[in-house]
Every structure is written in C-alpha cells, then in structure tokens.
Design an enzyme around this catalytic site. Structure first.
Site, PDB file in Angstrom:
ATOM      1  CE  LYS A   1       1.032   1.157   4.555  1.00  0.00           C
ATOM      2  NZ  LYS A   1       1.635   2.395   4.937  1.00  0.00           N
TER       3      LYS A   1
ATOM      4  CB  ALA B   1      11.571  -1.893   7.979  1.00  0.00           C
TER       5      ALA B   1
ATOM      6  CG  MET C   1       5.789   0.610   0.606  1.00  0.00           C
ATOM      7  SD  MET C   1       6.347   0.379  -1.028  1.00  0.00           S
ATOM      8  CE  MET C   1       4.757   0.811  -1.896  1.00  0.00           C
ATOM      9  CB  ALA C   2       1.111  -2.196   4.618  1.00  0.00           C
ATOM     10  N   GLY C   3       4.364  -4.534   4.286  1.00  0.00           N
ATOM     11  CA  GLY C   3       4.778  -5.538   3.721  1.00  0.00           C
ATOM     12  C   GLY C   3       4.237  -6.947   4.896  1.00  0.00           C
TER      13      GLY C   3
ATOM     14  CG  ASP D   1      -0.888  -0.262   7.978  1.00  0.00           C
ATOM     15  OD1 ASP D   1      -1.823   0.550   8.110  1.00  0.00           O
ATOM     16  OD2 ASP D   1       0.200  -0.311   7.769  1.00  0.00           O
TER      17      ASP D   1
HETATM   18  P1  ATP Z   1       3.942  -0.720   7.741  1.00  0.00           P
HETATM   19  O1  ATP Z   1       3.926   0.297   6.846  1.00  0.00           O
HETATM   20  O2  ATP Z   1       2.638  -1.399   7.840  1.00  0.00           O
HETATM   21  O3  ATP Z   1       4.195   0.382   9.097  1.00  0.00           O
HETATM   22  P2  ATP Z   1       6.607  -1.614   7.072  1.00  0.00           P
HETATM   23  O4  ATP Z   1       6.086  -2.132   5.887  1.00  0.00           O
HETATM   24  O5  ATP Z   1       7.185  -0.310   7.343  1.00  0.00           O
HETATM   25  O6  ATP Z   1       5.166  -1.638   7.949  1.00  0.00           O
HETATM   26  P3  ATP Z   1       7.104  -4.325   7.559  1.00  0.00           P
HETATM   27  O7  ATP Z   1       7.626  -4.689   5.962  1.00  0.00           O
HETATM   28  O8  ATP Z   1       5.793  -4.803   7.731  1.00  0.00           O
HETATM   29  O9  ATP Z   1       7.379  -2.863   7.695  1.00  0.00           O
HETATM   30  O10 ATP Z   1       8.025  -4.987   8.561  1.00  0.00           O
HETATM   31  C1  ATP Z   1       8.089  -4.179   9.762  1.00  0.00           C
HETATM   32  C2  ATP Z   1       9.116  -5.288  10.646  1.00  0.00           C
HETATM   33  O11 ATP Z   1       8.062  -6.298  10.953  1.00  0.00           O
HETATM   34  C3  ATP Z   1      10.206  -5.937  10.007  1.00  0.00           C
HETATM   35  O12 ATP Z   1      11.314  -5.224  10.489  1.00  0.00           O
HETATM   36  C4  ATP Z   1      10.113  -7.313  10.748  1.00  0.00           C
HETATM   37  O13 ATP Z   1      11.029  -7.461  11.690  1.00  0.00           O
HETATM   38  C5  ATP Z   1       8.774  -7.583  11.188  1.00  0.00           C
HETATM   39  N1  ATP Z   1       7.854  -8.798  10.505  1.00  0.00           N
HETATM   40  C6  ATP Z   1       6.998  -9.588  10.961  1.00  0.00           C
HETATM   41  N2  ATP Z   1       6.496 -10.299   9.980  1.00  0.00           N
HETATM   42  C7  ATP Z   1       6.922  -9.881   8.984  1.00  0.00           C
HETATM   43  C8  ATP Z   1       6.827 -10.292   7.501  1.00  0.00           C
HETATM   44  N3  ATP Z   1       6.055 -11.258   7.188  1.00  0.00           N
HETATM   45  N4  ATP Z   1       7.393  -9.752   6.539  1.00  0.00           N
HETATM   46  C9  ATP Z   1       8.127  -8.514   6.834  1.00  0.00           C
HETATM   47  N5  ATP Z   1       8.405  -8.220   8.146  1.00  0.00           N
HETATM   48  C10 ATP Z   1       7.732  -8.564   9.111  1.00  0.00           C
END
Ligand code: ATP
Length: 301
Positions: free
Chosen positions: A13, A100, A103-105, A140
């Site tokens: 997202k 991290a 993008m809500a991975g 998210d």
């Molecule tokens: P958001 O946009 O929702 O705030 P983000 O995209 O910045 O999140 P994510 O990629 O969701 O961040 O990862 C944040 C942290 O969550 C990572 O550093 C990791 O340690 C942990 N994590 C737990 N499960 C997962 C997963 N399936 N994929 C990625 N990271 C994960």
C-alpha cells in the site's frame, strides 16, 4: 476440496493522505488516511504439515523473522485459536514488498495468511469476522485484505471504500536501510513537542481527485504527516524526493512511515522513465514501477 498448496497474493500500500492526530490513551495515534493498494505484492503459500514452519524468499529476506513473531504465523495461530483449528502448516512467503519500507509488507503477509487459512479450513465466515481478527494483528491488516482505495480512520483499521477512476502510475524508490514505524511516530511526537509542524488537514479534496482519475489533480494533494519525521531520521531521503521530481514525476512522497519514496507519474511510460533516472542517480537501493488501485488479498487460481 481446496487444492493444496494454496497461494494467496496480497498487495503493498501507499498512503495518499496520512493525517496523524494526537496520541490516544492506548498509545496509538488517531489517524485519517487514504490507502491505495499497489501492484507490488507478496505471495504466501500454505501447505498442510505436521508443524508450523516458515520459509521466506525474495526482497529483504534477511530482515524477516522466521519464528512465531512473523505476522503470517501470528495470523494463522490467531485464526486457529478463534475457530478451534490445528495451526500446523508450512508457510512460504515470497516477498516482493520491501521490508520495513512503509508499504505494509508484514500486514500483507498477515492478510494473505488469514484468507489462506480460512480457505484451507473451509471456515464459513464473512469478511466482517476476518476483519475483526485482522485488526487484532495490526492497523494496516484490514486494508491489506480489502485493497483498492479506502479511507481509514481510528488506527487506520476502520475502512470506508473510496471511489477511484482509472489507474494511477507509481515509481517506488526502495531505500538501503529500513525505518521502524514506532521510531518514526516517536520522532513525530518529538518534532511536535519542539514546534508545530504543519498538519495534513482534511482528505476531502484528495478523495475527489482520486475519484476524478486525474493524476495531475491528485499530485499536489498528496500529504503525509510522517514525512517530516522520516526525513529527520533519514535526511538523505530529501535527495531521493528531489531526484524523482527532477526526473519528471508529478509528485513524490514518503510512503507511510518510510523510507520508501513513492512518485506519482502521468503515465506508465513516465513511471518507467522516472525509475530509470532514479536508478542511475544513485539515490536509492533499487526502483520498482507499480500501478494502483488493485484488489486486496486474493487466492491465486
Ligand atoms: P507498515 O507500513 O505497516 O508500518 P512496514 O512496511 O514499514 O510496515 P514491514 O515490512 O511490515 O514494515 O516490517 C516491519 C517489521 O515487522 C520488520 O522489521 C520485521 O521484523 C517484522 N515482520 C514480521 N513479520 C513480517 C513479515 N511477514 N514480513 C516483513 N516483516 C515482518
């Protein structure tokens, strides 16, 4: 019979608008946000097994936990507990969404695992019940289930679908280092204590621009209250944002809590051109082009 292994695809997202309000008594910030789901995705494959195991490949794999803290595993366990099922299965995650990266991975993986497990177990539940479990896993996750374009309030988990006409084209600049979402919120709190950085205001005009399908109208309305905090923690992102505009993007914004920078482009061709220039400018680790809106978590036939 549901064929196994079962693969569910879930989108990344971008927040077109992210207004961060005050801190609530539960520690979360009150949000008003407009999400758009993009064609960048993770694939989560579930295979019945004797134990719950996790295997991760692709983008940023070193930073993704393969223990029970992984959001996909937490999703399967939460659903199994609620409906009295056996959570044992092999979970394979093929990551295309930066880790991290704002993008809500992780949320995408949780949404994919929820839909996949519910399908595998033949649970007779509607989206409402799945949403309830989703919201317990992360703010998210409900949006990752639904996709498209939506207005989110509360922590971002209360969703109202938004009308979007046509297709918007994006170039994404992926950063070398991730940013922790809680650290970015803390930085925003610090900046707000020290001064009064401008706030995003109402998303009404932006929602009208999204409904019009006109990227030129949407571009000046993109807004993200977390951007100042992300730039404060990673000042190099200013150069990335500038380089995208110089390369011909209509607008550039930090995606959610960053550090991915999302550039809105006038066409698919422009998005490729902007990506090529950004890759050559050395202002990011790598680039992706994507379009949106796309559906939320979907079983891959
Ligand atoms: P958001 O946009 O929702 O705030 P983000 O995209 O910045 O999140 P994510 O990629 O969701 O961040 O990862 C944040 C942290 O969550 C990572 O550093 C990791 O340690 C942990 N994590 C737990 N499960 C997962 C997963 N399936 N994929 C990625 N990271 C994960």
């Amino acid at each position: 019979m549901v064929p196994t292994p079962l693969t569910v695809r879930a989108p990344a997202k971008v927040n077109l608008h992210l207004g961060v309000g005050d801190v609530r008594p539960d520690g979360f910030h009150e949000l008003v946000t407009v999400f758009q789901a993009l064609s960048l995705h993770d694939d989560v494959t579930l295979t019945p097994a004797d134990a719950l195991t996790l295997h991760v490949t692709g983008e940023g794999v070193r930073d993704v936990p393969t223990d029970p803290t992984n959001l996909a595993a937490r999703a399967v366990v939460a659903l199994a507990e609620r409906y009295g099922r056996d959570p044992n299965m092999r979970i394979d995650i093929a990551k295309g969404i930066p880790v991290a990266g704002g993008m809500a991975g992780g949320s995408a993986d949780a949404a994919a695992a929820l839909l996949g497990a519910a399908t595998l177990w033949g649970l007779d539940i509607g989206r409402g019940e799945l949403d309830e479990v989703a919201a317990t896993l992360g703010s998210d996750v409900p949006f990752s289930l639904h996709g498209h374009t939506a207005l989110g309030t509360g922590r971002g988990e209360r969703l109202i679908p938004a009308l979007a006409r046509g297709e918007f084209h994006w170039t994404l600049a992926l950063a070398r280092e991730g940013l922790s979402t809680p650290a970015v919120y803390h930085e925003l709190d610090r900046l707000r204590e020290a001064g009064d950085p401008p706030r995003a205001g109402s998303p009404d005009e932006l929602l009208a621009a999204v409904a019009s399908g006109d990227p030129h109208r949407l571009a000046p309305l993109l807004a993200n209250d977390l951007q100042a905090a992300a730039l404060s923690l990673q000042p190099g992102l200013r150069r990335t944002l500038r380089a995208g505009l110089e390369a011909g993007a209509l607008a550039g914004i930090v995606s959610g809590s960053g550090p991915t920078c999302a550039f809105l482009c006038a066409s698919a061709e422009d998005a490729v051109d902007v990506g090529t220039e950004l890759a050559g400018a050395g202002v990011c680790r790598t680039v992706r082009v994507a379009s949106g809106p796309v559906p939320g978590a979907t079983v891959v036939p």
